[in-house]
Design an enzyme around this catalytic site. Structure first.
Site, PDB file in Angstrom:
ATOM      1  N   PRO A  85       0.770  -1.175  -0.194  1.00  0.00           N
ATOM      2  CA  PRO A  85      -0.085  -0.091  -0.075  1.00  0.00           C
ATOM      3  C   PRO A  85       1.011   1.217  -0.042  1.00  0.00           C
ATOM      4  O   PRO A  85       1.598   1.382   0.799  1.00  0.00           O
ATOM      5  CB  PRO A  85      -1.068   0.034   1.520  1.00  0.00           C
ATOM      6  CG  PRO A  85      -0.671  -1.427   1.804  1.00  0.00           C
ATOM      7  CD  PRO A  85       0.661  -1.913   1.325  1.00  0.00           C
ATOM      8  N   GLU A  86       0.705   1.940  -1.041  1.00  0.00           N
ATOM      9  CA  GLU A  86       1.308   3.407  -1.175  1.00  0.00           C
ATOM     10  C   GLU A  86       0.258   4.340  -0.883  1.00  0.00           C
ATOM     11  O   GLU A  86      -0.992   4.069  -0.737  1.00  0.00           O
ATOM     12  CB  GLU A  86       1.889   3.577  -2.416  1.00  0.00           C
ATOM     13  CG  GLU A  86       3.151   2.546  -2.536  1.00  0.00           C
ATOM     14  CD  GLU A  86       4.125   2.530  -3.762  1.00  0.00           C
ATOM     15  OE1 GLU A  86       3.975   3.604  -4.467  1.00  0.00           O
ATOM     16  OE2 GLU A  86       4.454   1.505  -4.280  1.00  0.00           O
TER      17      GLU A  86
END
Length: 284
Positions: free
Chosen positions: A2-3
DNA sequence: CTTGCGTCCTGCTCGC
DNA sequence: TGCGAGCAGGACGCAA
């Protein structure tokens, strides 16, 4: 992994479901994922510190961090790390407990007694839950080292932050103190769209490069958020659906495949100790 | 101060 | 077919 786009897509679903609702119960299944210096300062970890008995007053995001705040201004920051995710399920539904579910929150919905369960799941445990005691504590202790938001970065802010560093631009983009929210996927995607090789030194970038880079960061992230982020393996939105941005990646994960712009074979190597893919023709 | 590298952790892929 | 090595990487600590 997850960015910013994944966390923002998660945040939007979460906010729609839990904002203003009361937390009935919190269960911590693995204490060591609640990583907080405040825990030591405050002594014992209590359910109230994680929101039990209070309403959810904010569901925000800063960079890759998810912020959930409760009555009285305290709250928690969820860092998803590599493999972390937030799942939102009907608390009444019978189902097997997902592996690596470390914390869960039972949330009242106010509609005929049905309840939601919010779960923090993280197999690799690079992520964790950090507690803050007030908005000031959040800013000063947990968010203080973050650079400006990548979603709204402009060339001036980018240049001011990067200065004339002697490291590859990709390393600088991955540095959350420079710009908040970019990880390995979106660094490669933004650099491709800006036509800049990932191993170019920051000091060698000119004003035109920085203009294109700032713009490509904003547009890449906006598109990715709209697609719900990139699901390689672990990322899921709270309702279980995957992000679809991976279908239109131009660089990340395309090593050895033809460039979507010019057809040349995409190159890859380690840059900043991260696997990196780019096009030798389109990026200079 | 800046930059670079090792570490954490699990699950999946690949090769023998 | 089975199994072990290698790899993935965000954030942080430490070294140069």
């Amino acid at each position: 992994m997850p960015e910013l786009p994944e966390v923002e897509a998660i945040r939007r679903q979460l906010a729609a479901s839990i904002l203003g609702r009361s937390v009935e119960r919190v269960r911590v299944h693995r204490r060591d994922v609640v990583r907080d210096l405040a825990t030591r300062r405050l002594g014992r970890l209590s359910p109230g510190m994680l929101g039990a008995g209070q309403r959810v007053r904010r569901v925000d995001r800063r960079g890759k961090q998810l912020i959930v705040g409760f009555d009285g201004g305290h709250g928690l920051v969820v860092r998803l790390g590599m493999s972390g995710r937030i799942e939102l399920v009907d608390a009444g539904r019978r189902r097997s407990v997902p592996p690596h579910r470390h914390v869960d929150w039972t949330i009242e919905t106010g509609r005929g007694g049905s309840k939601l369960r919010m779960e923090f799941i993280d197999p690799r445990r690079f992520g964790g839950v950090h507690l803050f005691q007030s908005p000031e504590d959040l800013e000063q202790r947990l968010l203080v080292n973050l650079g400006p938001e990548a979603t709204t970065i402009d060339p001036k802010a980018l240049a001011a932050r990067l200065k004339a560093g002697r490291r590859p631009i990709k390393a600088a983009l991955l540095d959350q103190g420079m710009i908040a929210g970019i990880g390995n996927i979106y660094a490669d995607e933004a650099l491709f769209r800006a036509g800049i090789r990932p191993d170019r030194l920051v000091i060698d970038l000119d004003a035109g490069d920085l203009n294109r880079l700032a713009k490509s960061i904003r547009t890449t992230l906006a598109l990715a958020i709209k697609a719900g982020g990139t699901t390689l393996r672990d990322h899921r939105l709270p309702d279980g659906s995957p992000g679809t941005f991976g279908l239109v990646h131009l660089a990340y994960g395309r090593s050895g495949e033809p460039c979507r712009s010019c057809g040349a074979i995409m190159s890859s190597d380690l840059v900043a100790a991260r696997s990196t893919t780019w096009c030798d023709v389109c990026q200079a």
